[in-house]
Design a protein around this motif. Structure first.
Motif, PDB file in Angstrom:
ATOM      1  N   VAL A   1      10.846  -1.477   2.059  1.00 32.31           N
ATOM      2  CA  VAL A   1      11.945  -0.779   1.374  1.00 32.31           C
ATOM      3  C   VAL A   1      13.130  -0.638   2.325  1.00 32.31           C
ATOM      4  O   VAL A   1      14.282  -0.925   1.966  1.00 32.31           O
ATOM      5  CB  VAL A   1      11.501   0.617   0.877  1.00 32.31           C
ATOM      6  N   ARG A   2      12.848  -0.246   3.586  1.00 35.57           N
ATOM      7  CA  ARG A   2      13.934  -0.075   4.552  1.00 35.57           C
ATOM      8  C   ARG A   2      14.656  -1.403   4.783  1.00 35.57           C
ATOM      9  O   ARG A   2      15.882  -1.462   4.787  1.00 35.57           O
ATOM     10  CB  ARG A   2      13.391   0.484   5.873  1.00 35.57           C
TER      11      ARG A   2
ATOM     12  N   ALA B   1      16.086   5.411   2.442  1.00 35.61           N
ATOM     13  CA  ALA B   1      14.953   4.748   3.093  1.00 35.61           C
ATOM     14  C   ALA B   1      14.097   5.774   3.843  1.00 35.61           C
ATOM     15  O   ALA B   1      12.862   5.721   3.802  1.00 35.61           O
ATOM     16  CB  ALA B   1      15.455   3.664   4.043  1.00 35.61           C
TER      17      ALA B   1
ATOM     18  N   ALA C   1       6.847   1.012   2.857  1.00 32.28           N
ATOM     19  CA  ALA C   1       7.991   1.766   3.383  1.00 32.28           C
ATOM     20  C   ALA C   1       8.862   0.875   4.268  1.00 32.28           C
ATOM     21  O   ALA C   1      10.100   0.928   4.205  1.00 32.28           O
ATOM     22  CB  ALA C   1       7.502   2.988   4.166  1.00 32.28           C
ATOM     23  N   SER C   2       8.231   0.037   5.106  1.00 34.20           N
ATOM     24  CA  SER C   2       9.007  -0.861   5.977  1.00 34.20           C
ATOM     25  C   SER C   2       9.804  -1.858   5.154  1.00 34.20           C
ATOM     26  O   SER C   2      10.970  -2.142   5.464  1.00 34.20           O
ATOM     27  CB  SER C   2       8.082  -1.655   6.906  1.00 34.20           C
TER      28      SER C   2
ATOM     29  N   VAL D   1      12.067   7.766   1.334  1.00 37.13           N
ATOM     30  CA  VAL D   1      10.961   6.972   0.790  1.00 37.13           C
ATOM     31  C   VAL D   1       9.795   6.988   1.774  1.00 37.13           C
ATOM     32  O   VAL D   1       8.635   7.202   1.397  1.00 37.13           O
ATOM     33  CB  VAL D   1      11.397   5.517   0.499  1.00 37.13           C
ATOM     34  N   ARG D   2      10.108   6.789   3.066  1.00 36.58           N
ATOM     35  CA  ARG D   2       9.034   6.769   4.064  1.00 36.58           C
ATOM     36  C   ARG D   2       8.316   8.117   4.106  1.00 36.58           C
ATOM     37  O   ARG D   2       7.097   8.184   4.117  1.00 36.58           O
ATOM     38  CB  ARG D   2       9.599   6.417   5.453  1.00 36.58           C
TER      39      ARG D   2
ATOM     40  N   LEU E   1       6.167   8.640   1.038  1.00 33.45           N
ATOM     41  CA  LEU E   1       4.947   7.818   1.122  1.00 33.45           C
ATOM     42  C   LEU E   1       3.952   8.412   2.116  1.00 33.45           C
ATOM     43  O   LEU E   1       2.741   8.301   1.939  1.00 33.45           O
ATOM     44  CB  LEU E   1       5.301   6.388   1.517  1.00 33.45           C
TER      45      LEU E   1
END
Lengths: 495, 495
Positions: free
Chosen positions: A157-158, B154, A154-155, B157-158, B161
């Motif tokens: 992707v950001r 973003a 996730a990090s 997504v987080r 997840l």
């Protein structure tokens, strides 16, 4: 001579199998004499009212089995007496190695083997997980999904979304974004001893797409492409080849891996192999066989399709390098993150000779326009910043402990059942001796233990050996012990 | 009669086009008389030493053009004199509507039209953006990528997840994750008046994959599938069909959209159409034609493939509903987020009759095993929480302003060049009258303005009309004015 008195029945299913079976019987009975010249495939196809592919397939199978011989530019003939096998080739299995971290197995019982004939439909190995959730899941094919590094992903992707220029969200290069192609080339050179430049790497959705794309390439190159595959092997891969119009030819596997001499007797244009860790038997292709396989490919100008599906996980020593590193002009290396991260990401790759890489990119340009860019950039960051390696190292320790637990429990509770293959990967192959595979699988399911039988992995054998393919990636050691105890309950006690 | 004195030359390229051209000339010259019975496709193919598909394609093209007639169960004959066109069918274009928010165009100049013959290779519309970055990019096909809601994506997504169970990271249902299939069904019912249940929705990597999958389905259903496509249309779609072994048959487009009477004269099993906003002419399929097209599909039991590529963007009123809502048993609706979010996400969908949806899912199971799960769940959250609608509403205002700016500037600076199509989508079609398309495109490029000519969108016309297809999605109004000023410089002044 075209009057072979062959009888085919469309209602009885696969015509090439029937035709091969009829010819085999006629040769064994002497009705077709040694040296006899068989009709050309086109002629026989017309006489029988079937497509030429059916006849080619049947001939190729019998050539591979030694009943027929064919020489370049010559016709196909019945083999000389010494060459004809007395009975259909039995399924070949590697001998039983001493399992690592476990005592030697007991001797195999001598009771009659239960019938293990094939059902008409096969499970899809690529999708082993149905919607039901078993209490103990020992089916192969999926890594420990709970261990996936979610926060890290996730990090990344950001950060990728912050850093990417806007244009990078447009139509991607169908062959993959440059950062990932370069990252994969570096990783595969380092970890798999591949000979890979970024331009030779094509990003795929996984190994299955690689096989589908190469099947399409082979169909453009050959009127009737012949593809050899290890027997047994992944039923999902059989399905992908069949869907692409190619009926694969099975080549036996022994304790050194693929039987290359057998392969040499086929007319195969390509061979699909799992040299690092044969699926499902777990054998590693021996150095001698590697050399022979590469020599075969060079001599025939054939293609080796190397499925490197779980090569990250070798527990007793470093994995052997990939075949592609030995013969980059004749091997296409296929891999994915399905075993190292998770199958749901649908990211894989091919490393291929330049002209094949170009064709794979073109395939994606007319079939799906490439993989999603965000996931490609995120995986590229995982690779270049070392997070991918770190995750694989962690999982290697975890899986080794689970394999040791499984092998130990099996050796204690099912001592008569040989365990095959090296200490690697995410599954073991367990020989069920004389038990009925179906009975064991369904009795285990009733006790909440999901296991997979070996039958669907066989391509050519009429009566494949009963076996279980047990995946240990998703259960911690304690639960593995519980699952094997339940499994032992459903297997009749031995004396 | 099989002695047609036809000469084909493999070195001259596409054989079916050559054969059609030879037959056309022979019919026009009277060498092949009206009513004459042509050889069966199989016979002629054998005589000419070509595949049967070549002959079928040539016959079908000439039937569509009116040179030949064929009736079910009867042979193919040369048409009666009145029916034979005197010259090859000219490219048909819709009349010029009054552009919205802009004065009426001037009359068209009468100078000789420049030759606009086709080159041997065509640009790929699906990948219009090369690696170079032009100062002003007016090429069509990509939305405003800078406007993509990165922070929102973003965050989602987080959250996805965090929330997903581990098993959701395993092999997905190749047809798509249930949350996205349900979300798309609800969205398409609401926004496109589709008749869609979640089970009819199959998640794809985009419209191109949908066309490739349906081509594969048509090849299983028909020995030699015939697919009609609008002419002009997207060259990327021509390429996808050709790669799947299907040479599409062109059907003219006029001011009501696809000419269904023309389609009725073909033997097409399927028609690929863009009813909401024809690409590239920008026409909307009229209600009368919609009814006729659906009647055609019902009568022939044919498939309508509805490419709904930019239906989110209609500026003067609500978009018309999709064709699929009128005839869910005969239409497969294809769409994607490539125009609404960004092409780099590679997410699209099909809404199909139950049995077609099942085949599309099976296609993914043997070609790529489905789309990545994280992106599917993230898009499902965008849809269900209203972020997708909000983004589309914002972009609709932005694009409308850009279209108005472009049309206004073009009308002022190139008043002799008619602009076609309704106020919708992300591009306009500009008729170049007698100018050379190539000359304009390359002169514009030299001034830093990237534009695309219309030539590659034509399938059958020998001398397609010079035109520009201008995409306005990526430039703000001020820069559009600058770009059109530069474009006007490279077009010779009119008096």
């Amino acid at each position: 001579m075209t009057d072979l008195l062959l009888v085919l029945d469309r209602r009885r299913g696969h015509l090439a199998t029937q035709l091969a079976s009829e010819l085999r019987a006629a040769i064994r009975s002497g009705r077709l004499a040694p040296g006899l010249r068989l009709p050309a495939t086109r002629t026989l196809a017309r006489d029988l009212g079937v497509s030429r592919g059916v006849v080619v397939e049947a001939y190729d199978q019998l050539i591979a089995e030694g009943f027929l011989v064919a020489r370049q530019g010559d016709c196909t003939r019945v083999a000389s007496p010494g060459a004809v096998p007395a009975s259909p080739p039995a399924p070949v299995l590697p001998p039983v190695p001493v399992p690592q971290s476990a005592p030697a197995p007991h001797s195999r019982p001598t009771l009659q083997r239960a019938s293990n004939a094939r059902p008409s439909t096969r499970p899809d190995l690529f999708r082993p997980y149905g919607r039901e959730v078993p209490r103990y899941d020992l089916r192969p094919g999926t890594p420990d999904l709970a261990a996936f590094p979610r926060q890290r992903w996730a990090s990344l992707v950001r950060r990728v979304l912050n850093d990417l220029p806007a244009d990078a969200l447009g139509y991607p290069d169908p062959a993959g974004v440059p950062a990932l192609r370069a990252g994969l080339a570096a990783y595969l050179r380092r970890v798999r001893a591949a000979q890979a430049e970024a331009t030779q790497v094509v990003v795929l959705s996984g190994v299955a797409q690689g096989i589908a794309a190469l099947a399409s390439l082979l169909r453009r190159r050959h009127e009737l492409p012949v593809v050899a595959i290890e027997d047994p092997s992944s039923p999902g891969e059989h399905q992908v080849l069949r869907a692409a119009g190619i009926e694969p030819i099975g080549v036996p596997v022994d304790d050194e891996g693929l039987d290359v001499e057998y392969l040499n007797r086929t007319r195969a244009h390509a061979a699909l192999v799992t040299p690092a860790h044969q699926y499902p038997t777990g054998v590693v292709l021996s150095p001698r066989r590697r050399a022979a396989l590469v020599a075969w490919a060079r001599e025939r100008d054939a293609l080796i399709i190397e499925d490197d599906y779980d090569a990250e996980f070798r527990y007793d020593r470093e994995p052997v390098g990939c075949l592609q590193g030995l013969a980059p002009d004749h091997v296409v290396l296929l891999g994915s993150v399905s075993k190292s991260l998770a199958p749901g990401f649908r990211i894989g790759w091919a490393v291929a000779p330049a002209e094949v890489a170009a064709e794979l990119g073109a395939y994606r340009a007319v079939s799906d326009l490439g993989s999603p860019v965000l996931e490609q950039h995120t995986l590229a960051a995982m690779l270049s910043e070392g997070y991918f390696d770190r995750h694989v190292r962690t999982m290697r320790r975890t899986y080794r402990a689970r394999r040791d637990a499984l092998v130990g429990e099996l050796t204690t509770r099912l001592p008569w059942a040989p365990i095959r293959g090296v200490s690697a990967g995410l599954h073991v192959y367990v020989d069920l001796a004389d038990l009925s595979e179906d009975a064991v699988v369904s009795a285990a399911r009733e006790r909440g233990v999901a296991v997979e039988g070996g039958r669907s992995t066989w391509l050519a054998a009429d009566n494949p050996p009963p076996a279980l393919i047990l995946g240990y990636a998703r259960l911690p050691e304690r639960r593995i012990a519980e699952a094997v105890a339940l499994l032992a309950e459903v297997c009749p006690p031995r004396t």
